[in-house]
Design an enzyme around this catalytic site. Structure first.
Site, PDB file in Angstrom:
ATOM      1  N   ALA A  77     116.245  47.088 106.614  1.00 31.80           N
ATOM      2  CA  ALA A  77     117.313  47.133 105.597  1.00 31.80           C
ATOM      3  C   ALA A  77     116.902  48.049 104.462  1.00 31.80           C
ATOM      4  CB  ALA A  77     117.595  45.722 105.089  1.00 31.80           C
ATOM      5  N   CYS A 111     110.426  61.836 103.130  1.00 33.42           N
ATOM      6  CA  CYS A 111     110.483  62.403 104.481  1.00 33.42           C
ATOM      7  C   CYS A 111     109.998  63.829 104.672  1.00 33.42           C
ATOM      8  CB  CYS A 111     111.897  62.260 105.015  1.00 33.42           C
ATOM      9  SG  CYS A 111     112.312  60.516 105.242  1.00 33.42           S
ATOM     10  N   GLN A 133     107.606  65.801 103.497  1.00 28.69           N
ATOM     11  CA  GLN A 133     106.170  65.971 103.749  1.00 28.69           C
ATOM     12  C   GLN A 133     105.755  65.229 105.023  1.00 28.69           C
ATOM     13  OE1 GLN A 133     103.289  65.999 100.537  1.00 28.69           O
ATOM     14  NE2 GLN A 133     102.191  64.351 101.568  1.00 28.69           N
ATOM     15  N   LYS A 134     106.208  63.998 105.134  1.00 27.79           N
ATOM     16  CA  LYS A 134     105.834  63.183 106.303  1.00 27.79           C
ATOM     17  C   LYS A 134     106.289  63.856 107.606  1.00 27.79           C
ATOM     18  CE  LYS A 134     108.853  59.554 107.082  1.00 27.79           C
ATOM     19  NZ  LYS A 134     109.512  59.774 108.366  1.00 27.79           N
ATOM     20  N   GLU A 143     119.278  61.130 100.184  1.00 31.61           N
ATOM     21  CA  GLU A 143     119.432  60.115  99.133  1.00 31.61           C
ATOM     22  C   GLU A 143     120.190  60.714  97.946  1.00 31.61           C
ATOM     23  OE1 GLU A 143     115.797  57.951  98.310  1.00 31.61           O
ATOM     24  OE2 GLU A 143     115.300  58.054 100.433  1.00 31.61           O
ATOM     25  N   THR A 203     112.997  58.304 112.021  1.00 30.76           N
ATOM     26  CA  THR A 203     112.497  59.626 112.411  1.00 30.76           C
ATOM     27  C   THR A 203     111.141  59.451 113.089  1.00 30.76           C
ATOM     28  OG1 THR A 203     113.612  60.552 110.511  1.00 30.76           O
ATOM     29  CG2 THR A 203     111.940  61.929 111.553  1.00 30.76           C
ATOM     30  N   PHE A 207     109.226  69.914  96.285  1.00 33.85           N
ATOM     31  CA  PHE A 207     110.057  68.871  96.904  1.00 33.85           C
ATOM     32  C   PHE A 207     109.285  67.569  96.968  1.00 33.85           C
ATOM     33  CE2 PHE A 207     108.356  71.211 100.714  1.00 33.85           C
ATOM     34  CZ  PHE A 207     107.610  70.188 101.287  1.00 33.85           C
TER      35      PHE A 207
HETATM   36  P1  NAD Z   1     112.409  51.942 104.130  1.00 33.43           P
HETATM   37  O1  NAD Z   1     110.968  51.763 103.936  1.00 33.43           O
HETATM   38  O2  NAD Z   1     113.314  52.028 102.938  1.00 33.43           O
HETATM   39  O3  NAD Z   1     112.989  50.735 105.031  1.00 33.43           O
HETATM   40  C1  NAD Z   1     112.405  50.291 106.211  1.00 33.43           C
HETATM   41  C2  NAD Z   1     112.565  48.781 106.287  1.00 33.43           C
HETATM   42  O4  NAD Z   1     112.153  48.333 107.578  1.00 33.43           O
HETATM   43  C3  NAD Z   1     111.725  48.010 105.280  1.00 33.43           C
HETATM   44  O5  NAD Z   1     112.570  47.212 104.459  1.00 33.43           O
HETATM   45  C4  NAD Z   1     110.786  47.131 106.154  1.00 33.43           C
HETATM   46  O6  NAD Z   1     110.546  45.853 105.594  1.00 33.43           O
HETATM   47  C5  NAD Z   1     111.586  47.039 107.416  1.00 33.43           C
HETATM   48  N1  NAD Z   1     110.805  46.709 108.609  1.00 33.43           N
HETATM   49  C6  NAD Z   1     109.663  47.284 109.080  1.00 33.43           C
HETATM   50  N2  NAD Z   1     109.283  46.713 110.239  1.00 33.43           N
HETATM   51  C7  NAD Z   1     110.192  45.753 110.519  1.00 33.43           C
HETATM   52  C8  NAD Z   1     110.354  44.819 111.581  1.00 33.43           C
HETATM   53  N3  NAD Z   1     109.499  44.794 112.623  1.00 33.43           N
HETATM   54  N4  NAD Z   1     111.396  43.969 111.537  1.00 33.43           N
HETATM   55  C9  NAD Z   1     112.273  43.984 110.510  1.00 33.43           C
HETATM   56  N5  NAD Z   1     112.187  44.856 109.477  1.00 33.43           N
HETATM   57  C10 NAD Z   1     111.156  45.734 109.484  1.00 33.43           C
HETATM   58  O7  NAD Z   1     112.593  53.226 105.045  1.00 33.43           O
HETATM   59  P2  NAD Z   1     113.842  54.246 105.071  1.00 33.43           P
HETATM   60  O8  NAD Z   1     113.756  55.200 103.927  1.00 33.43           O
HETATM   61  O9  NAD Z   1     115.087  53.475 105.286  1.00 33.43           O
HETATM   62  O10 NAD Z   1     113.488  55.089 106.383  1.00 33.43           O
HETATM   63  C11 NAD Z   1     113.587  54.513 107.667  1.00 33.43           C
HETATM   64  C12 NAD Z   1     113.468  55.619 108.696  1.00 33.43           C
HETATM   65  O11 NAD Z   1     114.563  56.542 108.554  1.00 33.43           O
HETATM   66  C13 NAD Z   1     112.205  56.465 108.574  1.00 33.43           C
HETATM   67  O12 NAD Z   1     111.776  56.819 109.860  1.00 33.43           O
HETATM   68  C14 NAD Z   1     112.675  57.720 107.832  1.00 33.43           C
HETATM   69  O13 NAD Z   1     111.908  58.848 108.162  1.00 33.43           O
HETATM   70  C15 NAD Z   1     114.075  57.885 108.367  1.00 33.43           C
HETATM   71  N6  NAD Z   1     115.006  58.574 107.451  1.00 33.43           N
HETATM   72  C16 NAD Z   1     114.995  58.281 106.117  1.00 33.43           C
HETATM   73  C17 NAD Z   1     115.929  58.903 105.265  1.00 33.43           C
HETATM   74  C18 NAD Z   1     115.954  58.615 103.794  1.00 33.43           C
HETATM   75  O14 NAD Z   1     116.715  59.260 103.087  1.00 33.43           O
HETATM   76  N7  NAD Z   1     115.184  57.663 103.278  1.00 33.43           N
HETATM   77  C19 NAD Z   1     116.871  59.783 105.799  1.00 33.43           C
HETATM   78  C20 NAD Z   1     116.858  60.037 107.178  1.00 33.43           C
HETATM   79  C21 NAD Z   1     115.922  59.421 107.992  1.00 33.43           C
HETATM   80  C1  UGA Z   2     116.226  65.070 103.158  1.00 38.33           C
HETATM   81  C2  UGA Z   2     117.249  65.841 103.991  1.00 38.33           C
HETATM   82  O1  UGA Z   2     118.069  66.610 103.098  1.00 38.33           O
HETATM   83  C3  UGA Z   2     118.127  64.894 104.800  1.00 38.33           C
HETATM   84  O2  UGA Z   2     119.006  65.645 105.640  1.00 38.33           O
HETATM   85  C4  UGA Z   2     117.222  64.007 105.674  1.00 38.33           C
HETATM   86  O3  UGA Z   2     118.007  63.081 106.388  1.00 38.33           O
HETATM   87  C5  UGA Z   2     116.244  63.271 104.780  1.00 38.33           C
HETATM   88  O4  UGA Z   2     115.463  64.233 104.027  1.00 38.33           O
HETATM   89  C6  UGA Z   2     115.268  62.449 105.559  1.00 38.33           C
HETATM   90  O5  UGA Z   2     115.031  62.687 106.707  1.00 38.33           O
HETATM   91  O6  UGA Z   2     114.751  61.564 104.876  1.00 38.33           O
HETATM   92  P1  UGA Z   2     116.271  63.731 100.874  1.00 38.33           P
HETATM   93  O7  UGA Z   2     114.792  63.832 100.969  1.00 38.33           O
HETATM   94  O8  UGA Z   2     116.869  62.397 100.621  1.00 38.33           O
HETATM   95  O9  UGA Z   2     116.947  64.278 102.219  1.00 38.33           O
HETATM   96  O10 UGA Z   2     116.804  64.693  99.719  1.00 38.33           O
HETATM   97  P2  UGA Z   2     116.976  66.293  99.607  1.00 38.33           P
HETATM   98  O11 UGA Z   2     118.250  66.561  98.938  1.00 38.33           O
HETATM   99  O12 UGA Z   2     116.744  66.971 100.888  1.00 38.33           O
HETATM  100  O13 UGA Z   2     115.819  66.675  98.586  1.00 38.33           O
HETATM  101  C7  UGA Z   2     114.450  66.596  98.955  1.00 38.33           C
HETATM  102  C8  UGA Z   2     113.599  67.201  97.851  1.00 38.33           C
HETATM  103  O14 UGA Z   2     113.759  68.620  97.789  1.00 38.33           O
HETATM  104  C9  UGA Z   2     113.944  66.681  96.448  1.00 38.33           C
HETATM  105  O15 UGA Z   2     112.768  66.491  95.716  1.00 38.33           O
HETATM  106  C10 UGA Z   2     114.777  67.799  95.869  1.00 38.33           C
HETATM  107  O16 UGA Z   2     114.760  67.820  94.462  1.00 38.33           O
HETATM  108  C11 UGA Z   2     114.087  69.019  96.460  1.00 38.33           C
HETATM  109  N1  UGA Z   2     114.943  70.226  96.524  1.00 38.33           N
HETATM  110  C12 UGA Z   2     116.073  70.206  97.265  1.00 38.33           C
HETATM  111  C13 UGA Z   2     114.541  71.374  95.863  1.00 38.33           C
HETATM  112  O17 UGA Z   2     113.496  71.409  95.195  1.00 38.33           O
HETATM  113  N2  UGA Z   2     115.330  72.503  95.958  1.00 38.33           N
HETATM  114  C14 UGA Z   2     116.475  72.512  96.690  1.00 38.33           C
HETATM  115  O18 UGA Z   2     117.140  73.569  96.741  1.00 38.33           O
HETATM  116  C15 UGA Z   2     116.855  71.331  97.360  1.00 38.33           C
END
Ligand code: NAD
Ligand code: UGA
Length: 477
Positions: A11, A275, A277-278, A164, A130, A271
């Site tokens: 969640a 995500c 860097q990871k 985000e 991811t 940035f």
């Molecule tokens: P997050 O840390 O906000 O949420 C993950 C949740 O999963 C946590 O609340 C944790 O308690 C829960 N969890 C872990 N193991 C569990 C289990 N076995 N059962 C039930 N709950 C469990 O992470 P996030 O930012 O939502 O990212 C999740 C995935 O999506 C990552 O792989 C990330 O790379 C990818 N992703 C994130 C974004 C983003 O903007 N944050 C965008 C696209 C993709």
């Molecule tokens: C990024 C991708 O944009 C999403 O498509 C992807 O799903 C997500 O990662 C993920 O896999 O987690 P997010 O990290 O939430 O989304 O935000 P971004 O808008 O991409 O910004 C990332 C970082 O780059 C921020 O620190 C932002 O300020 C910086 N940034 C962005 C810059 O410095 N310059 C830019 O032109 C754009």
């Protein structure tokens, strides 16, 4: 097969908003989001959601306890579901093989084992987190090795592309929905079932399907390309500072080429976010494992330039403040990794503050959405500081930007919050020590008006005419 009941494991920033939008757009589907964290689930069930995303509160309120449920009761939710999203975190491994680069798949594995232990009927299992290429295969192996008699699984890859701060907008109107699956009849049926969920609101042509590995790699590739664009413009910003070119003008000229496009060319202090860097490190590790060292080095450089940019910016602050910031008060505006989110994971601000603390500066932090506890959690993390007491002594989190700036030598903009543009900078200036500096790490302020007030202004990728004389451009450490 039509999907009537969905369970989402995790969640977080992805599971919460994604499933809220699915429930909102699919009133015929019951959606249950589960998590191990009682605190997170109770926040999702309260008036103050655990994450700040514009537009999310209204969507959650309109469907919560109708067809959207948040629960810690994981097993029944899994068992009731036709389709299960795995949305758990996949952080960079901090131990053992691949430490510092590979994705840690322990949460994915635990989710897969939970599904296998509980499921009494066949399920479609959707990997939304991811992951490295071939993770779906590992999930399949775990499920099949533990399946109950008569239970079958189809594992799909359905990476999430939301950003985000714009998550709701991105989910309501995605550029594309990507689904990868096995290229056989069962695989195609599972793909069609998941596609039918999205087609409640996403045009059919925007739902693209492919084999599982292409789908998994496409997610890493998309984030790597986006991060690469930022590192490319940030690398140019250094050249601009030495030559008198203006990085915003360069970005404008380059971005007008329709083959290049104008998005993601905003130079910055670097940035952040959970995500980029990871995922780039994950790609680097994958290339190393595939014995493709040249490719690995190529993508590693995207990370190196990001670190260089953060360090360069902090060095600039120190040099401008007469080569010492020891005991000097400095205000940091913005601690989130970008505007419109309270998320601080890998925020550039953390590193700028870390470098200034190493020099003994006294830091005042103001961010409109980040809680005090969160700031200290980040700054006292062992990867950032080995002296949490010192951090607590030197850092103050303020709830008012004007108070934060009082008696400081400099205001440092680390996040591009809109409200920072609207502040009364004359009022800030009057209450600061002189010479008063603004370091604009996001290129958001009107630099000429700041200089007219009397500020010394430093920014990224642009040489500003100023009255003080010092060595303005700093080589990397
Ligand atoms: P997050 O840390 O906000 O949420 C993950 C949740 O999963 C946590 O609340 C944790 O308690 C829960 N969890 C872990 N193991 C569990 C289990 N076995 N059962 C039930 N709950 C469990 O992470 P996030 O930012 O939502 O990212 C999740 C995935 O999506 C990552 O792989 C990330 O790379 C990818 N992703 C994130 C974004 C983003 O903007 N944050 C965008 C696209 C993709
Ligand atoms: C990024 C991708 O944009 C999403 O498509 C992807 O799903 C997500 O990662 C993920 O896999 O987690 P997010 O990290 O939430 O989304 O935000 P971004 O808008 O991409 O910004 C990332 C970082 O780059 C921020 O620190 C932002 O300020 C910086 N940034 C962005 C810059 O410095 N310059 C830019 O032109 C754009």
């Amino acid at each position: 097969m039509s999907v009537k009941s969905i369970c989402c494991i995790g969640a977080g920033y992805v599971g919460g908003p994604t499933c809220s939008v699915i429930a909102y757009k699919c009133p015929d589907i019951k959606v249950t989001v589960v998590d191990l964290s009682k605190e997170r689930i109770s926040q999702w069930n309260s008036d103050v959601l655990p994450i700040f995303e514009p537009g999310l509160d209204d969507i959650v309120k309109s469907v919560r306890n109708k067809n959207l449920f948040f629960s810690t009761d994981i097993n029944p939710a899994i068992n009731d579901a036709d389709l299960i999203f795995i949305c758990v975190n996949t952080p960079t491994k901090s131990y053992g093989l691949g430490k510092g680069r590979a994705a840690d798949l322990k949460y994915i594995e635990s989710a897969a084992r939970m599904i296998a232990n509980v499921s009494a009927q066949s399920k479609i299992v959707v990997e939304k987190s991811t992951v490295p290429v071939k993770a779906a295969e590992s999930i399949s192996n775990i499920l099949r090795a533990n399946q109950k008699p008569g239970v079958k699984y189809q594992v799909l890859s359905n990476p999430e592309f939301l950003a985000e701060g714009t998550a709701v907008k991105d989910l309501l109107n995605p550029d594309r929905v990507l689904i990868g699956g096995e290229q056989n009849q069962e695989g195609q049926q599972a793909i069609a079932a998941l596609a039918s969920v999205y087609m409640h609101w996403v045009p059919k042509d925007n739902v693209i399907t492919m084999n599982t590995w292409s789908s998994e790699l496409s997610k890493l590739a998309a984030n790597a390309f986006l991060a690469q664009r930022i590192s490319s413009i940030n690398a140019m910003s250094a050249v601009c500072e030495y030559t008198g070119a203006d990085v915003s003008e360069v970005a404008h000229a380059v971005g007008m080429d329709s083959r290049i496009g104008n998005k993601f060319l905003k130079a910055s202090v670097g940035f952040g976010g959970s995500c980029f860097q990871k995922d780039v490190l994950n790609l680097v590790y994958l290339c190393e494992c595939l014995n493709l060292p040249e490719v690995a080095v190529y993508w590693q450089q995207v990370i190196n330039i990001n670190e260089y940019q953060r360090r360069r910016f902090a060095n600039r602050i120190i040099e401008c403040l007469f080569n010492t910031v020891t005991n000097k008060k400095i205000a940091i505006f913005g601690f989130a990794f970008k505007k419109d989110t309270g998320d601080t994971r890998e925020s550039a601000a953390i590193y700028v503050v870390k470098y200034l603390l190493e020099e003994g500066a006294q830091i005042r932090i103001y961010d409109p959405k980040v809680e005090t506890d969160q700031v200290f959690r980040e700054l006292t993390h062992p990867s950032i500081s080995d002296n949490p007491e010192k951090v607590r002594d030197l850092v103050t989190v303020c709830d008012d930007p004007y108070k934060a700036a009082e008696d400081t030598y400099a205001v440092v903009i680390c996040t591009e919050w809109d409200e920072f543009i609207r502040y009364d900078y004359k009022r800030l200036y009057d209450n600061m020590l002189k010479p008063a500096y603004v370091f604009d790490g996001r290129l958001i302020l009107d630099h000429q008006s700041l200089m007219d007030i009397g500020f010394h202004v430093e920014t990224i990728g642009k040489r500003l005419t100023r009255t003080n004389v010092h060595r303005p451009f700093v080589a990397s450490n």
